[in-house]
Scaffold this motif. Structure first.
Motif, PDB file in Angstrom:
ATOM      1  N   ILE A  10      94.767   0.464  36.655  1.00 20.36           N
ATOM      2  CA  ILE A  10      94.730   0.931  35.641  1.00 20.36           C
ATOM      3  C   ILE A  10      95.276   1.958  35.234  1.00 20.36           C
ATOM      4  CG2 ILE A  10      92.760   2.346  34.090  1.00 20.36           C
ATOM      5  CD1 ILE A  10      90.748   0.728  34.871  1.00 20.36           C
ATOM      6  N   LEU A  11      96.442   1.982  33.811  1.00 23.27           N
ATOM      7  CA  LEU A  11      97.356   3.064  33.598  1.00 23.27           C
ATOM      8  C   LEU A  11      96.946   3.658  32.528  1.00 23.27           C
ATOM      9  CD1 LEU A  11      99.040   0.331  34.913  1.00 23.27           C
ATOM     10  CD2 LEU A  11     100.899   2.733  34.696  1.00 23.27           C
ATOM     11  N   PHE A  12      96.244   5.303  32.401  1.00 24.36           N
ATOM     12  CA  PHE A  12      95.834   5.968  31.195  1.00 24.36           C
ATOM     13  C   PHE A  12      96.815   7.140  31.306  1.00 24.36           C
ATOM     14  CE2 PHE A  12      94.326   7.681  35.175  1.00 24.36           C
ATOM     15  CZ  PHE A  12      94.215   9.080  35.010  1.00 24.36           C
ATOM     16  N   ASP A  13      96.454   7.783  30.186  1.00 23.96           N
ATOM     17  CA  ASP A  13      96.912   8.735  29.621  1.00 23.96           C
ATOM     18  C   ASP A  13      96.436  10.003  30.370  1.00 23.96           C
ATOM     19  OD1 ASP A  13      98.060  10.576  28.151  1.00 23.96           O
ATOM     20  OD2 ASP A  13      97.697  10.422  26.085  1.00 23.96           O
ATOM     21  N   GLY A  14      97.046  10.850  31.266  1.00 26.37           N
ATOM     22  CA  GLY A  14      96.622  11.831  32.383  1.00 26.37           C
ATOM     23  C   GLY A  14      95.942  12.840  31.682  1.00 26.37           C
ATOM     24  N   VAL A  15      96.706  13.066  30.571  1.00 24.61           N
ATOM     25  CA  VAL A  15      96.410  14.541  30.279  1.00 24.61           C
ATOM     26  C   VAL A  15      95.248  15.044  28.474  1.00 24.61           C
ATOM     27  CG1 VAL A  15      98.690  15.228  30.498  1.00 24.61           C
ATOM     28  CG2 VAL A  15      98.197  14.029  27.923  1.00 24.61           C
ATOM     29  N   CYS A  16      95.131  13.238  28.448  1.00 23.32           N
ATOM     30  CA  CYS A  16      94.000  12.712  27.247  1.00 23.32           C
ATOM     31  C   CYS A  16      92.654  13.671  27.451  1.00 23.32           C
ATOM     32  CB  CYS A  16      94.111  11.593  26.658  1.00 23.32           C
ATOM     33  SG  CYS A  16      92.720  11.144  25.495  1.00 23.32           S
ATOM     34  N   ASN A  17      91.788  14.426  27.297  1.00 25.71           N
ATOM     35  CA  ASN A  17      90.009  14.434  27.784  1.00 25.71           C
ATOM     36  C   ASN A  17      89.234  13.624  27.292  1.00 25.71           C
ATOM     37  OD1 ASN A  17      91.007  17.128  28.235  1.00 25.71           O
ATOM     38  ND2 ASN A  17      90.710  18.000  26.186  1.00 25.71           N
ATOM     39  N   TYR A  18      89.616  12.875  26.869  1.00 33.02           N
ATOM     40  CA  TYR A  18      88.531  11.549  25.875  1.00 33.02           C
ATOM     41  C   TYR A  18      89.354  10.488  27.698  1.00 33.02           C
ATOM     42  CZ  TYR A  18      86.371   7.290  24.571  1.00 33.02           C
ATOM     43  OH  TYR A  18      85.733   6.194  23.910  1.00 33.02           O
ATOM     44  N   CYS A  19      90.463  10.235  27.768  1.00 32.02           N
ATOM     45  CA  CYS A  19      90.377   9.517  28.453  1.00 32.02           C
ATOM     46  C   CYS A  19      90.450   9.862  29.800  1.00 32.02           C
ATOM     47  CB  CYS A  19      91.824   8.720  28.396  1.00 32.02           C
ATOM     48  SG  CYS A  19      93.298   8.799  26.695  1.00 32.02           S
ATOM     49  N   ASN A  20      90.124  10.794  30.713  1.00 38.32           N
ATOM     50  CA  ASN A  20      89.457  11.192  31.527  1.00 38.32           C
ATOM     51  C   ASN A  20      88.648  10.906  31.532  1.00 38.32           C
ATOM     52  OD1 ASN A  20      92.441  12.527  33.408  1.00 38.32           O
ATOM     53  ND2 ASN A  20      92.705  13.161  31.468  1.00 38.32           N
ATOM     54  N   ASP A  21      87.486  11.402  30.591  1.00 40.41           N
ATOM     55  CA  ASP A  21      86.503  11.608  30.698  1.00 40.41           C
ATOM     56  C   ASP A  21      85.840   9.784  30.991  1.00 40.41           C
ATOM     57  OD1 ASP A  21      85.615  14.087  30.362  1.00 40.41           O
ATOM     58  OD2 ASP A  21      85.724  13.910  28.453  1.00 40.41           O
ATOM     59  N   THR A  22      86.315   9.493  30.346  1.00 37.11           N
ATOM     60  CA  THR A  22      86.465   7.477  30.538  1.00 37.11           C
ATOM     61  C   THR A  22      86.407   6.270  31.705  1.00 37.11           C
ATOM     62  OG1 THR A  22      86.348   6.843  27.528  1.00 37.11           O
ATOM     63  CG2 THR A  22      86.993   5.156  29.667  1.00 37.11           C
ATOM     64  N   ILE A  23      87.429   7.320  32.704  1.00 36.70           N
ATOM     65  CA  ILE A  23      88.429   6.866  33.572  1.00 36.70           C
ATOM     66  C   ILE A  23      87.428   7.282  34.668  1.00 36.70           C
ATOM     67  CG2 ILE A  23      90.040   6.980  35.408  1.00 36.70           C
ATOM     68  CD1 ILE A  23      90.800   5.328  33.541  1.00 36.70           C
ATOM     69  N   ASN A  24      86.333   8.059  34.460  1.00 37.82           N
ATOM     70  CA  ASN A  24      85.318   9.048  35.470  1.00 37.82           C
ATOM     71  C   ASN A  24      84.351   7.589  34.875  1.00 37.82           C
ATOM     72  OD1 ASN A  24      86.750  10.734  36.333  1.00 37.82           O
ATOM     73  ND2 ASN A  24      86.378  12.550  34.837  1.00 37.82           N
ATOM     74  N   LYS A  25      84.021   7.649  33.616  1.00 44.14           N
ATOM     75  CA  LYS A  25      82.819   6.504  34.139  1.00 44.14           C
ATOM     76  C   LYS A  25      83.336   4.851  34.429  1.00 44.14           C
ATOM     77  CE  LYS A  25      81.211   8.913  29.864  1.00 44.14           C
ATOM     78  NZ  LYS A  25      81.460   8.805  28.250  1.00 44.14           N
ATOM     79  N   ILE A  26      84.239   4.878  34.492  1.00 41.96           N
ATOM     80  CA  ILE A  26      84.873   3.405  34.583  1.00 41.96           C
ATOM     81  C   ILE A  26      84.260   3.201  36.906  1.00 41.96           C
ATOM     82  CG2 ILE A  26      86.981   2.100  35.506  1.00 41.96           C
ATOM     83  CD1 ILE A  26      87.454   2.329  32.875  1.00 41.96           C
ATOM     84  N   ILE A  27      85.164   4.748  36.873  1.00 45.39           N
ATOM     85  CA  ILE A  27      85.026   4.781  38.376  1.00 45.39           C
ATOM     86  C   ILE A  27      83.144   4.690  39.395  1.00 45.39           C
ATOM     87  CG2 ILE A  27      85.832   6.904  40.292  1.00 45.39           C
ATOM     88  CD1 ILE A  27      87.842   8.042  38.915  1.00 45.39           C
ATOM     89  N   GLU A  28      82.604   5.684  38.594  1.00 42.46           N
ATOM     90  CA  GLU A  28      81.384   5.315  38.542  1.00 42.46           C
ATOM     91  C   GLU A  28      80.847   3.718  38.371  1.00 42.46           C
ATOM     92  OE1 GLU A  28      77.329   7.445  36.554  1.00 42.46           O
ATOM     93  OE2 GLU A  28      78.561   8.299  36.635  1.00 42.46           O
ATOM     94  N   ALA A  29      81.397   3.338  37.549  1.00 42.51           N
ATOM     95  CA  ALA A  29      80.785   2.309  37.491  1.00 42.51           C
ATOM     96  C   ALA A  29      81.698   0.872  37.905  1.00 42.51           C
ATOM     97  CB  ALA A  29      80.485   1.202  36.029  1.00 42.51           C
ATOM     98  N   ASP A  30      82.653   1.567  38.995  1.00 49.11           N
ATOM     99  CA  ASP A  30      82.914   0.633  39.795  1.00 49.11           C
ATOM    100  C   ASP A  30      82.528  -0.167  41.190  1.00 49.11           C
ATOM    101  OD1 ASP A  30      84.958  -1.463  40.309  1.00 49.11           O
ATOM    102  OD2 ASP A  30      87.081   0.363  40.747  1.00 49.11           O
TER     103      ASP A  30
END
Length: 134
Positions: A10-30
């Motif tokens: 998953i490539l994501f916008d590393g400076v976007c606060n929302y994107c970072n929060d979402t990646i953390n949720k995906i990591i938790e659910a993965d």
């Protein structure tokens, strides 16, 4: 370029606060350890974008399945959440055609910095999740 063949990236916008929060949720659910993560702005992210032949200035989430395919925008989101527990609303929204779903995606993406802000630099993962980042 070598990629973990058994993981989806998953490539994501590393400076976007929302994107970072979402990646953390995906990591938790993965819980099945399906995904690896990389900020699009990072050197590795840009190498992957170049490798798969995309515009280096892409402003979208990208799901890359090494040796198979890549997906962007709403299609990437739906492919990701359909492999995880939770994210029920997004799974329901996946019934809409990509063209319609991307209208919503584009509107949200255009406004995400105004609504959630952005960081000056990409996030630095904690030691516990660092192994999930390329």
């Amino acid at each position: 370029m070598e990629f973990p063949k058994d993981k989806q990236i998953i490539l994501f916008d590393g400076v976007c606060n929302y994107c970072n929060d979402t990646i953390n949720k995906i990591i938790e659910a993965d819980t099945k350890d399906i995904f690896r993560f990389v900020a699009i702005q990072s050197q590795t992210g840009q190498e992957i974008i170049k490798y798969i032949g995309m515009n280096p200035n892409i402003d979208s989430i990208v799901l890359y399945k090494p040796g198979y395919a890549y997906y962007v925008k709403s299609e990437a989101i739906f492919k990701i959440v359909n492999q995880l527990k939770g994210f029920t609303l997004l799974k329901i929204l996946s019934i809409f055609p990509s063209s319609l779903a991307n209208l919503g995606y584009n509107f949200f993406a255009k406004n995400r910095y105004n609504w959630y802000g952005k960081k000056d630099a990409c996030m630095i993962p904690t030691p516990e999740i660092k192994a999930k980042f390329l």
